[in-house]
Design an enzyme around this catalytic site. Structure first.
Site, PDB file in Angstrom:
ATOM      1  N   THR A 117       0.856  -1.190   0.000  1.00  0.00           N
ATOM      2  CA  THR A 117       0.000   0.000   0.000  1.00  0.00           C
ATOM      3  C   THR A 117       0.888   1.234   0.000  1.00  0.00           C
ATOM      4  OG1 THR A 117      -1.676  -1.203   1.222  1.00  0.00           O
ATOM      5  CG2 THR A 117      -1.810   1.158   1.387  1.00  0.00           C
ATOM      6  N   THR A 145      -4.013   1.183  -2.512  1.00  0.00           N
ATOM      7  CA  THR A 145      -3.507  -0.162  -2.233  1.00  0.00           C
ATOM      8  C   THR A 145      -3.889  -1.212  -3.269  1.00  0.00           C
ATOM      9  OG1 THR A 145      -3.525  -1.909  -0.547  1.00  0.00           O
ATOM     10  CG2 THR A 145      -5.547  -0.674  -0.799  1.00  0.00           C
ATOM     11  N   SER A 171     -10.862  -2.158   6.178  1.00  0.00           N
ATOM     12  CA  SER A 171      -9.535  -1.630   5.865  1.00  0.00           C
ATOM     13  C   SER A 171      -8.929  -0.992   7.106  1.00  0.00           C
ATOM     14  CB  SER A 171      -9.664  -0.570   4.773  1.00  0.00           C
ATOM     15  OG  SER A 171      -8.439   0.092   4.585  1.00  0.00           O
ATOM     16  N   GLY A 173      -0.823  -2.237   6.540  1.00  0.00           N
ATOM     17  CA  GLY A 173      -1.800  -3.194   7.047  1.00  0.00           C
ATOM     18  C   GLY A 173      -2.332  -2.712   8.382  1.00  0.00           C
TER      19      GLY A 173
HETATM   20  N1  GLU Z   1      -5.206  -3.862   2.523  1.00  0.00           N
HETATM   21  C1  GLU Z   1      -4.922  -3.157   3.717  1.00  0.00           C
HETATM   22  C2  GLU Z   1      -6.051  -2.245   4.093  1.00  0.00           C
HETATM   23  O1  GLU Z   1      -6.805  -1.831   3.265  1.00  0.00           O
HETATM   24  C3  GLU Z   1      -3.703  -2.338   3.607  1.00  0.00           C
HETATM   25  C4  GLU Z   1      -2.494  -3.179   3.428  1.00  0.00           C
HETATM   26  C5  GLU Z   1      -1.223  -2.385   3.563  1.00  0.00           C
HETATM   27  O2  GLU Z   1      -1.221  -1.341   4.146  1.00  0.00           O
HETATM   28  O3  GLU Z   1      -0.243  -2.847   3.077  1.00  0.00           O
HETATM   29  O4  GLU Z   1      -6.189  -1.921   5.224  1.00  0.00           O
END
Ligand code: GLU
Length: 572
Positions: free
Chosen positions: A389, A407, A454, A477
Site C-alpha cells: 500500500t 492499495t 480496511s 496493514g
Molecule cells: N489492505 C490493507 C487495508 O486496506 C492495507 C495493506 C497495507 O497497508 O499494506 O487496510
C-alpha cells in the site's frame, strides 16, 4: 516530569528556521503571504512526486495532481498500489473548509460467498493460497474514485493528467530499489507467471534497481483511461481481460463484466472529531478512520501531551491506548452498508472516558473489546493484512488538500496482471471465516457487493476555525492505525515538525504483542517501558510504515517523507 523533548523540538525548529523559514509546528495555517512553499506533494517515490508537482505548476488542483501521482505510482511502485487497486481519499476544500471522504474501496463480486475462503473441509484457506487465487480480487475502485473527485474538484482536463505516467511507461524509468527488491523477494506473487514474465529480462535474470524499465502495456492502458475515463477499466476490452484473468485457476473467482460495470465509488462528509484544539478528519468505516479517532479520543483523556517522545511514560500511554483501539476495531468494524458499526458509540465521550480509565500504572493482559452504545453481538475476527500500500499527500496553491491511502493489498496484489498493472487481492481483507470459534457472526465476513474492512485512515487535521493544519497517513496493514496515531500525536501533542513525527520509532501495541523498532528507542525508554510491563519486540511489521505528510506553518508548507521508503516531500 520535565518536558525536555518540547524544548528540544523548539530548538530544532529554530535551527530549521535559520535555513528554511520558521516552521512553527501544528495549529498554524498557511498565510497568504507565507514565504515558504504554498503547494506540495509528499509520496513514496520521487518520480510520482515530480508528476504531481508538474500538474500543480501547470495550474492543476490537488485532485488533478493526485491523479498524476497515482498513475505514476502504479508504474514505479506496482508492489503497493495501482490501477487495479482501491483507495480512500480525504479531501479538504479550502474555500468551503469542508472535508469530504471519498471511498474507492474494492467491492466483492455478486458471486462472492461467505465461505469462499474456506477449503473443502470448511477450514480457512492458508493466506498464500487465498491471495494467489482468482477469488482475492475485488472490483477495483481507485480510478473510479479519482474520476469522481475530479468531477467535483478538478481544474485541468482529465485527459491531460496521465502524460507523465505514459511517458515513463513508454520511454522507460529507472527501476526503484524497492520495486526491484519486491520483484526479487520470496513473496509468492513475485513468482507468479505474470510477475516472472514482467520482471525478467531477455537474458533470464530479474530486473535490477537503476535499470531502465519499460511497460508499453501500461502506457496503452493509461492512454485509454485518459481518453475514456474509468469506463476504460470497468467496461470493454480491459474489463474483459480482468474477468478472464480472475477466472483462471487456481481457485477461479466469479467476477463478471456486470460486477465491473456496477462499481460506484462513494463520497460523503468525512468523519471528524475534536482532538484538543484541533479537528481530526478521516473516512468512516470500513476504513481505519474510526479506530484512529478512538485512539486519539482515549489519548486526549491521558497526560500524553505532558510527556515528550524521549519519555517512557509517553510511549506507555500511546501503547495502551493503541491496544484498546485495536481491541474495539477488531471486533466492530466492517462495511456499514452490511453490518451495524457502532461508530457513534465508539467515539462517545463517556465511552472514551471509560476506555481511557482502563489504562493503569502497569500494562495488564490484552484488553477485551468494550461495549459501546449500538454495539451488535459480534466476535473479533482474525483478518490478516500484509503490506502492499502507499500513502501520499498533495496540497495545492489554493490550499486544497488530498490525503490518500491507495492499495493493491499485498505485494503486487494477487500477482496476476492485465494491461501492464497488477490486480488487487483486497478481498483477503475480509475475515476468512464467516463466524468465529464461538459461533458469533464476524462483522467483516464476505458478502456480495460488500467492501472489506480496511486499516487505511488518510487523515486531515484542521484548527478550530477549520483551517488546514496537517494531512498525513501510512500504509502498513493493521499497523497503519499505530503509525498514524504516533504521527498525529507527534505533531499535535509533541509539536514536532511532521518529518520528525514520521521519523519517531514505530510501536505497534495490539493484544499481547508490542512490535517496535527497538533500536530507535533510547535504552531509558526501553527499560522504562519494561518496568511498566511493556516488553518491546523487534522485527516483524514495525518497519513497514510509509508515512507521508504535509503540514501548514506560518512560513509555508513543510512536508515529511518516511525514511523507511524512498519518497520525498517537495513544494514550491
Ligand atoms: N489492505 C490493507 C487495508 O486496506 C492495507 C495493506 C497495507 O497497508 O499494506 O487496510
Amino acid at each position: 516530569m520535565i518536558r525536555l523533548p518540547r524544548l528540544l523540538a523548539a530548538a530544532l525548529a529554530l535551527t530549521l528556521a535559520a535555513c528554511a523559514g520558521a516552521p512553527k509546528p501544528a495549529g498554524a495555517p498557511t498565510e497568504a503571504a507565507a514565504p515558504g512553499p504554498r503547494a506540495m506533494v509528499a509520496a513514496a517515490n520521487p518520480m510520482a512526486v515530480e508528476a504531481g508537482l508538474k500538474v500543480l505548476q501547470a495550474g492543476g488542483s490537488a485532485v488533478d495532481a493526485a491523479i498524476a501521482v497515482q498513475a505514476v505510482l502504479g508504474l514505479v511502485e506496482p508492489q503497493s498500489s495501482g490501477l487495479g487497486g482501491g483507495a480512500f481519499m480525504t479531501y479538504y476544500d479550502a474555500r468551503t473548509r469542508q472535508v469530504t471522504a471519498f471511498d474507492g474501496r474494492e467491492v466483492a463480486p455478486a458471486g462472492a460467498s461467505p465461505d469462499m475462503f474456506l477449503d473443502e473441509a470448511g477450514k480457512p484457506l492458508n493466506f498464500r493460497d487465498a491471495v494467489l487465487s482468482g477469488r482475492s480480487t475485488g472490483v477495483p475502485g481507485a480510478v473510479a474514485m479519482l474520476a469522481m473527485a475530479h468531477d467535483r474538484h478538478g481544474k485541468l482536463p482529465w485527459k491531460d493528467l496521465f502524460g507523465e505516467a505514459e511517458r515513463l511507461a513508454d520511454q522507460g524509468f529507472p527501476v526503484p530499489r524497492r520495486m526491484a527488491a519486491a520483484a526479487a523477494s520470496p513473496a509468492p506473487q513475485a513468482g507468479t507467471p505474470d510477475a516472472r514474465t514482467y520482471f525478467t529480462k531477455p537474458d533470464g535474470t530479474k530486473v535490477q534497481a537503476g535499470e531502465t524499465w519499460r511497460n508499453p502495456a501500461y502506457a496503452e492502458t493509461v492512454r485509454k483511461i485518459a481518453a475514456e475515463g474509468p469506463k476504460a477499466l470497468l467496461e470493454g476490452a480491459i474489463a474483459e481481460a480482468i474477468v478472464a484473468k480472475v477466472a483462471e485457476g487456481p481457485r477461479p473467482g466469479t467476477m463478471t463484466l456486470a460486477d465491473l460495470k456496477a462499481y460506484r465509488p462513494k463520497a460523503g462528509p468525512a468523519l471528524c472529531r475534536p482532538y484538543r484544539v484541533f479537528i481530526v478528519c478521516t473516512p468512516d468505516a470500513p476504513s481505519g478512520g474510526p479506530a484512529v479517532l478512538e485512539g486519539l479520543g482515549i489519548l486526549e483523556r491521558t497526560k500524553i501531551a505532558d510527556f515528550g517522545p524521549a519519555d517512557a511514560e509517553a510511549w506507555y500511554l500511546l501503547s495502551q491506548a493503541s491496544r484498546l483501539m485495536y481491541a474495539d476495531r477488531d471486533r466492530y468494524i466492517g462495511d456499514p452498508a452490511f453490518v451495524q458499526v457502532p461508530v457513534e458509540g465508539l467515539l462517545a465521550k463517556d465511552y472514551l472516558a471509560e476506555r481511557a480509565a482502563l489504562i493503569g500504572e502497569r500494562a495488564g493482559p490484552a484488553p477485551a473489546p468494550g461495549q459501546p452504545k449500538g454495539a451488535p453481538a459480534l466476535a473479533a475476527d482474525a483478518t490478516l493484512e500484509p503490506a502492499g500500500t502507499s500513502h501520499f499527500v498533495v496540497v495545492d496553491a489554493a490550499g486544497n488538500a488530498v490525503s490518500m491511502t491507495t492499495t493493491v493489498e499485498s505485494v503486487f496484489g494477487s500477482g496476476r496482471m492485465v494491461g501492464g498493472f497488477f490486480l488487487n487481492n483486497q478481498l483477503t481483507d475480509f475475515s476468512f471465516s464467516p463466524r468465529t470459534r464461538d459461533g458469533a457472526p464476524a462483522a467483516n465476513s464476505v458478502a456480495p457487493g460488500k467492501r472489506p474492512r480496511s486499516s487505511m485512515a488518510p487523515a486531515i487535521v484542521l484548527d478550530k476555525d477549520r483551517r488546514f493544519v496537517l494531512a498525513a497517513g501510512s500504509p502498513g496493514g493493521p499497523a497503519i492505525l499505530a503509525y498514524n496515531l504516533k504521527t498525529l500525536v507527534g505533531v499535535l501533542d509533541w509539536e514536532l515538525p511532521v518529518q520528525q513525527a514520521i521519523d519517531l520509532p514505530n510501536l505497534i501495541a495490539r493484544g499481547e504483542t508490542y512490535g517496535a523498532e527497538v533500536d530507535k528507542f533510547s535504552p531509558e525508554v526501553v527499560e522504562g517501558l519494561a518496568a511498566k510491563g511493556v516488553t518491546l519486540r523487534g522485527g516483524g511489521a514495525a518497519e513497514g510504515s510509509g508515512l507521508h505528510g504535509v503540514q501548514a506553518t506560518p512560513a509555508g508548507l513543510i512536508g515529511g517523507a518516511d525514511p523507511r521508503r524512498e519518497g520525498v516531500a517537495k513544494g514550491f
